[in-house]
Design an enzyme around this catalytic site. Structure first.
Site, PDB file in Angstrom:
ATOM      1  CD  GLU B  44      -1.245  -0.743   7.129  1.00  0.00           C
ATOM      2  OE1 GLU B  44      -1.146  -0.048   6.096  1.00  0.00           O
ATOM      3  OE2 GLU B  44      -0.754  -1.875   7.244  1.00  0.00           O
ATOM      4  CE  LYS B 111      -1.144  -4.946   5.237  1.00  0.00           C
ATOM      5  NZ  LYS B 111      -0.183  -3.820   5.375  1.00  0.00           N
ATOM      6  CB  CYS B 148      -2.506  -1.367   3.438  1.00  0.00           C
ATOM      7  SG  CYS B 148      -1.461  -0.319   2.380  1.00  0.00           S
ATOM      8  CB  SER B 174      -0.623   3.805   0.533  1.00  0.00           C
ATOM      9  OG  SER B 174      -0.043   3.913  -0.749  1.00  0.00           O
TER      10      SER B 174
END
Lengths: 306, 321
Positions: B44, B111, B148, B174
């Site tokens: 990401e 996202k 995520c 993360s």
């Protein structure tokens, strides 16, 4: 640097310290994260070296070991900054850390700076005639700020960033001097409670004499943190962990066996020291104000020292 | 037996430096190609770094951005997933993951779930995507992309699987946290993610790929630990914590068919039942429907009533009560 992670006795049968089980960490993971953090902070700022104010206590001792592990001892400068009342044992312990790490070090007495302000029995200081009656607290805070001033001066001459050595316990209860011992470019251990600092210090091999002695700000002879706060570190660490990290209410803490009066007192210490953990507020006037609606990472393209 | 080689790139992007990160993507794509990869997955915001704050607009790319086209141009003969800040025509900024194949941008996922709690502040800087789509891939598999936090919502892997996915790909930044010796590898975040990935693989009978970044942004250390898990729930690859690198594993797409015949969970899903119940629940939560199982005095969307129900202001009373 040994990798002995357990708080096992080294030689004797007496445990080195009490480690509440909920605070136990995987020291290998912590060392890895902290190592990356130290290297990352320096790289992003355009620095290769670091400077640490070494008191002879466990926090700064641990930081010196972690910095040496992360970037090599040849890039570390340790500053020993005793005052005339500082414990000689602290100095000897700090010197032992320097000797074992093989890093550069410098001893700078802050006595003339502190006494130059408060004066002595014979000579009045720059702080005026009343300054000679200053409380131990004023003197202690002043000494911490003199050490900060020296640390930042040596940050320039050594071309290294000043590494913070404050732990989470003292930060949360506000047992720090604003713009004194809490001043730093970055802090690798500021999210570890004292009990976790001790566990990590054992793992990286901080000398046992440092692990065993009672934590002290050494602002006056015989001072200890635990006597001054009236709480032992394992109890305080557990209390803070459940209250802050795990968001438990005072009633829930009482049900867990914590003394409600102690919980209330610690709550007041935490709330009362909020200002020490934050950047001072700026009066909002213009369209964009740092910290409010001007929000950038501390380090971004262009911000590293050329 | 046909196999596909998956390469996970545990990258430590340079925060806010698109040019440096683009160059790194080109290099690592070539490295993965050299290792025989059919699919190369980057984490990401690998092209920008995570903790961007007000830099988000500075590093945003439109989908017709030539630098994105050049990166896509490097994917002839393979598939890659890359992630960046995407700016829409109406100047909304999205956290996007793009599937690049055979020189083209094949699909873009924006996202959907932007965490804005705890240490996260994504809603402040980004717009949330509105679309979940599984797309066909040159790999011969249906691919569902997620970013995520999207995987902290059951509905995302569920919908992507029902939409035809054989392969779910989650790209992440993360932050590692909750250091405690009681966790599997001493890190709560790792336990939490690996549990989710394995659970989704088993429940969706898909391959699940999790690519998490490493390195430091500000206070945060990203923990890596990327994974490839088979439809059986078996972990085929677990990359090391905190190490930068390209990690590869071979997967057999046939495993999807085998597992779905042996354990036909996806066959037995009841989307029409879910749709019916969800419509009811949505109406009840909005106070527009009567919940026949709720205790008198329960607030909309709840079944249990408080001991002394609060006064309900006008507009809060459920219909039909």
């Amino acid at each position: 640097m040994s990798a002995d992670a357990a708080p096992a006795p080294v030689g004797g049968t007496e445990p080195l310290f009490e480690l509440p089980p909920e605070l136990e960490i995987e020291t290998d993971v912590a060392r890895r994260v902290i190592g990356e953090f130290i290297r990352g902070q320096l790289r992003q700022a355009g620095f290769e070296r670091a400077v640490v104010a070494l008191s002879g206590g466990i926090d700064s001792g641990l930081v010196a070991y972690l910095v040496a592990e992360a970037i090599g001892p040849e890039r570390l400068l340790c500053l020993l900054m005793p005052y005339r009342t500082s414990s000689p044992a602290s100095r000897a312990d700090a010197e032992e850390v320097v000797r074992r790490l093989g890093c550069a070090s410098e001893v700078i007495e802050i006595t003339p700076m502190v006494d130059g302000f408060f004066g002595t029995d014979d000579v009045p200081g720059a702080g005026g005639p009343d300054a000679s009656h200053a409380s131990a607290l004023r003197r202690g805070n002043f000494a911490a700020r003199m050490r900060m001033a020296v640390l930042y001066d040596r940050s320039v001459t050594w071309s290294g960033l000043a590494v913070g050595t404050g732990n989470k316990t003292e930060s949360l209860i506000g047992y720090t001097t604003l713009f004194g011992d809490s001043a730093c470019a970055f802090n690798p251990i500021g999210d570890l409670y004292k009990s976790q600092i001790r566990q990590l210090a054992v793992a990286v091999g901080v000398p046992e004499a440092i692990l065993r002695k009672a934590p002290s700000a050494d602002l006056w002879p015989g001072q200890t943190d635990e006597a001054e706060a009236g709480i032992s570190y394992p109890v305080l660490d557990r209390l803070l962990y459940w209250r802050v990290d795990k968001r438990r209410s005072p009633d829930e803490l009482a049900a867990m066996g914590f003394d409600p009066a102690l919980v209330e007192r610690v709550d007041r210490m935490v709330a009362g020291s909020e200002f020490k953990r934050q950047v001072p507020p700026v009066a909002k006037l213009g369209p964009r104000t740092a910290g409010l609606d001007y929000l950038y990472p501390r380090r971004r393209p262009g911000s590293a020292r050329a | 037996m046909q196999t596909l080689r998956v390469a996970l790139v545990q990258l430590a992007p340079r925060l806010g430096d698109l040019e440096v990160n683009l160059a790194r993507h080109h290099e690592l794509l070539e490295e993965a190609r050299g290792a025989g990869a059919d699919l190369v997955v980057f984490p990401e915001l690998g092209l920008t770094g995570y903790q961007l704050q007000d830099l988000a607009g500075d590093v945003a790319m439109r989908l017709d951005e030539p630098r994105l086209a050049r990166l896509a141009g490097e994917t002839r003969g393979l598939s890659a997933v890359v992630s960046f800040v995407e700016e829409s025509a109406d100047h909304r900024l999205f956290i996007a993951a793009a599937l690049l194949e055979d020189g083209e941008v094949r699909h873009v996922h924006r996202k959907v779930h932007l965490p804005t709690y705890g240490l996260f502040d994504e809603r402040r800087f980004f717009a949330a995507g509105d679309v979940l789509r599984t797309v066909p891939s040159r790999l011969g598999m249906g691919v569902g992309l997620a970013v995520c936090e999207d995987f902290f919502h059951l509905s995302v892997p569920h919908i992507l699987a029902l939409d035809g996915a054989h392969l779910l790909i989650n790209v992440s930044s993360s932050p590692g946290r909750d250091l405690a010796a009681t966790h599997e590898v001493g890190l709560g975040t790792a336990t939490s993610w690996w549990t989710l990935i394995r659970t989704y693989a088993q429940l969706t009978t898909c391959f699940v790929v999790f690519c998490n970044r490493v390195g430091i942004d500000e206070s945060i250390a990203f923990w890596g630990g990327s994974e490839v898990v088979a439809p059986t729930g078996e972990t085929l690859l677990r990359a090391p914590l905190y190490d930068e690198g390209v990690f590869t594993v071979d997967i057999s797409p046939e495993d999807v068919r085998r597992e779905r015949i042996a354990v036909p969970l996806l066959r037995d899903e009841r989307p029409e039942l879910q749709l019916r119940e969800l419509e009811r629940i949505v109406a009840e939560r909005a106070g527009l429907g009567h919940d026949t199982t709720a205790e008198p005095g329960a607030e909309p969307g709840l079944d249990v009533a408080p001991e002394s129900p609060p006064h309900e202001p006008i507009g809060f009373r459920a219909a039909g009560r």
